[in-house]
Scaffold this motif. Structure first.
Motif, PDB file in Angstrom:
ATOM      1  N   GLY A  42       0.995  -1.369  -0.088  1.00 12.79           N
ATOM      2  CA  GLY A  42      -0.201  -0.061   0.036  1.00 12.79           C
ATOM      3  C   GLY A  42       0.916   1.160  -0.047  1.00 12.79           C
ATOM      4  O   GLY A  42       2.233   1.392  -0.069  1.00 12.79           O
ATOM      5  N   ALA A  43       0.244   2.421   0.058  1.00 11.16           N
ATOM      6  CA  ALA A  43       1.102   3.796   0.220  1.00 11.16           C
ATOM      7  C   ALA A  43       1.735   3.886   1.267  1.00 11.16           C
ATOM      8  O   ALA A  43       1.452   3.227   2.410  1.00 11.16           O
ATOM      9  CB  ALA A  43       0.046   4.721  -0.102  1.00 11.16           C
ATOM     10  N   ARG A  44       2.507   4.761   1.501  1.00 10.11           N
ATOM     11  CA  ARG A  44       3.546   4.976   2.551  1.00 10.11           C
ATOM     12  C   ARG A  44       2.442   5.448   3.844  1.00 10.11           C
ATOM     13  O   ARG A  44       2.707   4.839   4.734  1.00 10.11           O
ATOM     14  CB  ARG A  44       4.333   6.171   2.289  1.00 10.11           C
ATOM     15  N   GLN A  45       1.532   6.285   3.714  1.00 11.88           N
ATOM     16  CA  GLN A  45       0.602   6.584   4.623  1.00 11.88           C
ATOM     17  C   GLN A  45       0.001   5.491   5.168  1.00 11.88           C
ATOM     18  O   GLN A  45      -0.358   5.214   6.456  1.00 11.88           O
ATOM     19  CB  GLN A  45      -0.402   7.661   4.152  1.00 11.88           C
ATOM     20  N   ILE A  46      -0.398   4.379   4.451  1.00 16.24           N
ATOM     21  CA  ILE A  46      -1.013   3.223   4.843  1.00 16.24           C
ATOM     22  C   ILE A  46      -0.206   2.336   5.727  1.00 16.24           C
ATOM     23  O   ILE A  46      -0.518   2.132   6.982  1.00 16.24           O
ATOM     24  CB  ILE A  46      -1.647   2.394   3.540  1.00 16.24           C
ATOM     25  N   LYS A  47       1.093   1.936   5.081  1.00 23.20           N
ATOM     26  CA  LYS A  47       2.203   1.368   6.004  1.00 23.20           C
ATOM     27  C   LYS A  47       2.543   2.098   7.070  1.00 23.20           C
ATOM     28  O   LYS A  47       3.028   1.193   7.809  1.00 23.20           O
ATOM     29  CB  LYS A  47       3.019   1.001   4.966  1.00 23.20           C
ATOM     30  N   ASN A  48       2.429   3.336   6.997  1.00 20.10           N
ATOM     31  CA  ASN A  48       2.561   4.023   8.519  1.00 20.10           C
ATOM     32  C   ASN A  48       1.722   3.598   9.604  1.00 20.10           C
ATOM     33  O   ASN A  48       1.815   3.940  10.895  1.00 20.10           O
ATOM     34  CB  ASN A  48       2.809   5.445   8.329  1.00 20.10           C
ATOM     35  N   ARG A  49       0.553   3.191   9.320  1.00 24.31           N
ATOM     36  CA  ARG A  49      -0.276   2.760  10.293  1.00 24.31           C
ATOM     37  C   ARG A  49      -0.796   1.302  10.396  1.00 24.31           C
ATOM     38  O   ARG A  49      -0.903   0.675  11.356  1.00 24.31           O
ATOM     39  CB  ARG A  49      -1.644   3.574  10.029  1.00 24.31           C
ATOM     40  N   ALA A  50      -0.623   0.815   9.219  1.00 20.85           N
ATOM     41  CA  ALA A  50      -1.083  -0.738   9.144  1.00 20.85           C
ATOM     42  C   ALA A  50       0.093  -1.550   9.789  1.00 20.85           C
ATOM     43  O   ALA A  50       0.972  -1.432   9.758  1.00 20.85           O
ATOM     44  CB  ALA A  50      -1.002  -1.015   7.612  1.00 20.85           C
ATOM     45  N   THR A  51      -0.725  -2.564  10.457  1.00 20.44           N
ATOM     46  CA  THR A  51       0.280  -3.355  11.371  1.00 20.44           C
ATOM     47  C   THR A  51      -0.004  -4.989  10.662  1.00 20.44           C
ATOM     48  O   THR A  51      -0.715  -5.329  10.052  1.00 20.44           O
ATOM     49  CB  THR A  51      -0.079  -3.446  12.495  1.00 20.44           C
ATOM     50  N   VAL A  52       1.115  -5.710  11.266  1.00 16.49           N
ATOM     51  CA  VAL A  52       1.100  -7.212  11.043  1.00 16.49           C
ATOM     52  C   VAL A  52      -0.090  -7.791  11.323  1.00 16.49           C
ATOM     53  O   VAL A  52      -0.762  -8.608  10.700  1.00 16.49           O
ATOM     54  CB  VAL A  52       2.361  -7.781  11.478  1.00 16.49           C
ATOM     55  N   GLY A  53      -0.295  -7.467  12.748  1.00 19.33           N
ATOM     56  CA  GLY A  53      -1.560  -8.278  13.009  1.00 19.33           C
ATOM     57  C   GLY A  53      -2.938  -7.790  12.661  1.00 19.33           C
ATOM     58  O   GLY A  53      -3.655  -8.659  12.278  1.00 19.33           O
ATOM     59  N   GLY A  54      -2.912  -6.585  12.380  1.00 14.83           N
ATOM     60  CA  GLY A  54      -4.184  -6.048  11.613  1.00 14.83           C
ATOM     61  C   GLY A  54      -4.405  -6.747  10.272  1.00 14.83           C
ATOM     62  O   GLY A  54      -5.409  -7.199  10.084  1.00 14.83           O
ATOM     63  N   ASN A  55      -3.474  -6.943   9.457  1.00 12.35           N
ATOM     64  CA  ASN A  55      -3.424  -7.567   8.357  1.00 12.35           C
ATOM     65  C   ASN A  55      -3.817  -8.890   8.336  1.00 12.35           C
ATOM     66  O   ASN A  55      -4.741  -9.350   7.542  1.00 12.35           O
ATOM     67  CB  ASN A  55      -2.248  -7.137   7.457  1.00 12.35           C
ATOM     68  N   LEU A  56      -3.314  -9.736   9.559  1.00 14.79           N
ATOM     69  CA  LEU A  56      -3.361 -11.330   9.458  1.00 14.79           C
ATOM     70  C   LEU A  56      -4.761 -11.473  10.203  1.00 14.79           C
ATOM     71  O   LEU A  56      -5.361 -12.329   9.721  1.00 14.79           O
ATOM     72  CB  LEU A  56      -2.352 -11.869  10.346  1.00 14.79           C
ATOM     73  N   CYS A  57      -5.176 -10.682  11.115  1.00 14.37           N
ATOM     74  CA  CYS A  57      -6.292 -10.955  11.877  1.00 14.37           C
ATOM     75  C   CYS A  57      -7.695 -10.516  10.881  1.00 14.37           C
ATOM     76  O   CYS A  57      -8.828 -10.966  11.553  1.00 14.37           O
ATOM     77  CB  CYS A  57      -6.269 -10.290  13.087  1.00 14.37           C
ATOM     78  N   THR A  58      -7.533  -9.671  10.143  1.00  9.67           N
ATOM     79  CA  THR A  58      -8.799  -9.349   9.251  1.00  9.67           C
ATOM     80  C   THR A  58      -9.008 -10.396   8.540  1.00  9.67           C
ATOM     81  O   THR A  58     -10.090 -11.001   8.063  1.00  9.67           O
ATOM     82  CB  THR A  58      -8.466  -8.361   8.361  1.00  9.67           C
ATOM     83  N   ALA A  59      -8.164 -11.824   8.448  1.00  5.94           N
ATOM     84  CA  ALA A  59      -8.489 -12.877   7.610  1.00  5.94           C
ATOM     85  C   ALA A  59      -9.037 -12.625   6.288  1.00  5.94           C
ATOM     86  O   ALA A  59      -9.769 -13.586   6.008  1.00  5.94           O
ATOM     87  CB  ALA A  59      -9.168 -13.801   8.321  1.00  5.94           C
ATOM     88  N   SER A  60      -8.698 -11.829   5.683  1.00  4.67           N
ATOM     89  CA  SER A  60      -9.026 -11.359   4.383  1.00  4.67           C
ATOM     90  C   SER A  60      -8.284 -12.547   3.501  1.00  4.67           C
ATOM     91  O   SER A  60      -7.293 -12.941   3.532  1.00  4.67           O
ATOM     92  CB  SER A  60      -8.775 -10.085   3.748  1.00  4.67           C
ATOM     93  N   PRO A  61      -9.124 -13.171   2.272  1.00  3.02           N
ATOM     94  CA  PRO A  61      -8.530 -14.047   1.572  1.00  3.02           C
ATOM     95  C   PRO A  61      -7.549 -13.134   0.442  1.00  3.02           C
ATOM     96  O   PRO A  61      -6.756 -14.171  -0.234  1.00  3.02           O
ATOM     97  CB  PRO A  61      -9.740 -14.475   0.705  1.00  3.02           C
ATOM     98  N   ILE A  62      -7.695 -12.178   0.581  1.00  3.19           N
ATOM     99  CA  ILE A  62      -6.480 -11.349  -0.469  1.00  3.19           C
ATOM    100  C   ILE A  62      -5.609 -10.633   0.506  1.00  3.19           C
ATOM    101  O   ILE A  62      -5.015  -9.367   0.089  1.00  3.19           O
ATOM    102  CB  ILE A  62      -7.268 -10.527  -1.418  1.00  3.19           C
ATOM    103  N   GLY A  63      -5.806 -10.680   1.669  1.00  2.00           N
ATOM    104  CA  GLY A  63      -4.404  -9.987   2.659  1.00  2.00           C
ATOM    105  C   GLY A  63      -2.985 -10.502   2.080  1.00  2.00           C
ATOM    106  O   GLY A  63      -2.978 -11.538   1.903  1.00  2.00           O
ATOM    107  N   ASP A  64      -2.252  -9.455   2.218  1.00  2.00           N
ATOM    108  CA  ASP A  64      -0.945  -9.666   1.339  1.00  2.00           C
ATOM    109  C   ASP A  64       0.012 -10.327   2.136  1.00  2.00           C
ATOM    110  O   ASP A  64       0.928 -10.943   1.592  1.00  2.00           O
ATOM    111  CB  ASP A  64      -0.474  -8.284   0.646  1.00  2.00           C
TER     112      ASP A  64
END
Length: 483
Positions: free
Chosen positions: A282-304
């Motif tokens: 994602g963009a710098r602004q997104i990666k400055n807030r997005a976390t490892v746990g957040g990306n995994l725990c949403t359990a999205s089938p397209i989580g990167d």
């Protein structure tokens, strides 16, 4: 503490009675009357709402980050310093980033300019802009529809790393991080930010249905797009244990609260497949807030993150008052948007083991746009090849091919015990049709996804012939680099 307390353009602000799902963007425009910060998409795509936040770096210090204020809930800035475009002019003089953008003719209609300027401010105070691609990555979250990007990039080149002795440099050097701990209530809504795991367990004992939030880049979309008002949110952002990021037993421990920008920096030279995937997360602004746990725990089938971490053999470490339990990360995802987390549990860490000798690994992301887009198909691959050229292990994980991130186990079986050759790969490819029955949606047809999944495996074989874990080249068109 039942009052929100933060600094806005170096002025102490205390608020009460405001909904905890008020975004910083709405607060700035509607209550603080700082209308330089613009609303464009309200979903973190355009960058018009970018502000700079001085916040904890997880190591006892502070760092200046460009953030999408449309995705930042007001309690998330507890104890922090927020800067808007109005803060740039000092003692009657425009800031270096403003002057550089004006000289390069980087503004026409001006709507995007405040957000562009605040992204430039982060670039100005970064010390690691040592490769050309990082300049593009710094600014890819800021859309401009009239000026064009060349003059904006010229301004970025001019200010990158200059770090003048401005109010932001003084704040970085002279201020100390303030506590983020918070217990806040407004009407029927409550927001907790515990500072210790013990305090977290107390909150969860009393509120077993609490919803977790850290970066908010996913949850905040429910607020801005669906007008959701979650009754109870528990932020894990103040838990320093979850910011762990370190080598461990030949592998690596990654805390669930680690920002993706931190993980990207850490992965450079250590974990090329992970570095490769995060580049286009994602963009710098997104990666400055997005976390490892957040990306995994949403359990999205397209989580990167999931496919590459699964391919590397990651273990999920779950924490609760009762202690710790571990499981392979591919077992953490139970079904669509569901994980193995039980009540009172959080994802504490992801442990990556030491990579075996003879391992070849890579990660891919295929999307409509190169930057700032959701995957149509993503993949993480690792095969282990012995000295005789035989495959002794295969881990092939895909996103976007099923209701959850998953391994292609039948295809793995078809590769193990075979020579690592183009013929063996081609012979194994039909097994992907047994592993997955992809769905059709606006990002791609089932046929398209099935074909891409095969082509990525072909590309993996070709790309790792000379380098077992290649980094992205300086100039590339995609994460796939087969020539």
């Amino acid at each position: 503490m039942d009052r929100l307390r933060f600094y806005l353009n170096d002025r102490l602000v205390e608020e009460s009675g405001l909904s905890p799902t008020t975004t910083v963007l709405r607060y700035l425009r509607d209550r603080a009357h700082l209308t330089g910060t613009k609303e464009g998409c309200a979903e973190g795509d355009c960058g018009a709402c970018t502000v700079a936040v001085l916040e904890h770096d997880g190591k006892g210090g502070q760092v200046l980050r460009a953030i999408n204020s449309c995705l930042l809930l007001l309690p998330m800035v507890q104890g922090k310093r927020v800067y808007t475009v109005e803060s740039l002019k000092e003692s009657g003089r425009y800031h270096l980033v403003q002057e550089s953008l004006a000289r390069s003719l980087g503004s026409q209609c001006g709507y995007c300019t405040p957000g562009v300027t605040m992204a430039l401010l982060e670039a100005c105070h970064r010390k690691d802009l040592d490769e050309a691609w990082k300049l593009d990555a710094q600014m890819c979250g800021n859309l401009c529809r009239c000026t064009g990007y060349r003059p904006i990039r010229e301004a970025t080149q001019e200010v990158a790393g200059r770090a003048p002795s401005d109010r932001f440099a003084r704040a970085l050097a002279e201020t100390k991080p303030e506590p983020m701990e918070l217990s806040y209530e407004a009407g029927p809504q409550r927001f907790f930010t515990p500072a210790t795991l013990s305090a977290l367990w107390d909150v969860l004992d009393a509120n077993p249905d609490a919803r977790f939030v850290v970066g908010g880049t996913d949850l905040s979309l429910e607020v801005t797009k669906r007008f959701a008002e979650p009754p109870l949110l528990v932020s894990l952002e103040a838990l320093r244990e979850l910011r762990t990021l370190e080598p461990r037993s030949g592998g690596h421990r990654i805390g669930s609260g680690v920002w993706l920008t931190e993980l990207e920096d850490y992965s450079c030279g250590k974990l090329p497949p992970l570095e490769r995937m995060i580049r286009y997360f994602g963009a710098r602004q997104i990666k400055n807030r997005a976390t490892v746990g957040g990306n995994l725990c949403t359990a999205s089938p397209i989580g990167d993150l999931a496919p590459v971490l699964i391919a590397l053999g990651a273990q999920a470490v779950l924490l609760s008052r009762a202690g710790e339990r571990r499981m392979p990360l591919d077992e953490f995802f139970v079904s669509y948007r569901r994980t193995a987390l039980q009540r009172g549990e959080i994802l504490g860490f992801v442990d990556l083991p030491a990579q075996p000798s003879g391992a070849r690994s890579i990660a891919y992301k295929v999307s409509k746009r190169r930057e700032l887009d959701i995957s149509s198909v993503s993949a993480g691959f690792r095969v282990v090849v012995d000295v005789a050229g035989q495959v002794t292990e295969a881990r092939l994980a895909y996103g976007g091919m099923a209701a959850r991130p998953a391994r292609a186990r039948k295809t793995e079986e078809a590769l193990v015990g075979k020579p690592w050759t183009e013929a063996s790969v081609e012979a194994a490819l039909p097994r992907l049709e047994e592993d997955f029955t992809p769905l059709k949606d606006h990002r791609g047809s089932a046929w398209y996804r099935a074909q891409v999944a095969k082509n990525l495996l072909r590309g993996f074989f070709e790309e790792t012939l000379t380098d077992p874990s290649p980094r992205l080249q300086e100039r590339h068109a995609a994460t796939v680099q087969v020539r």
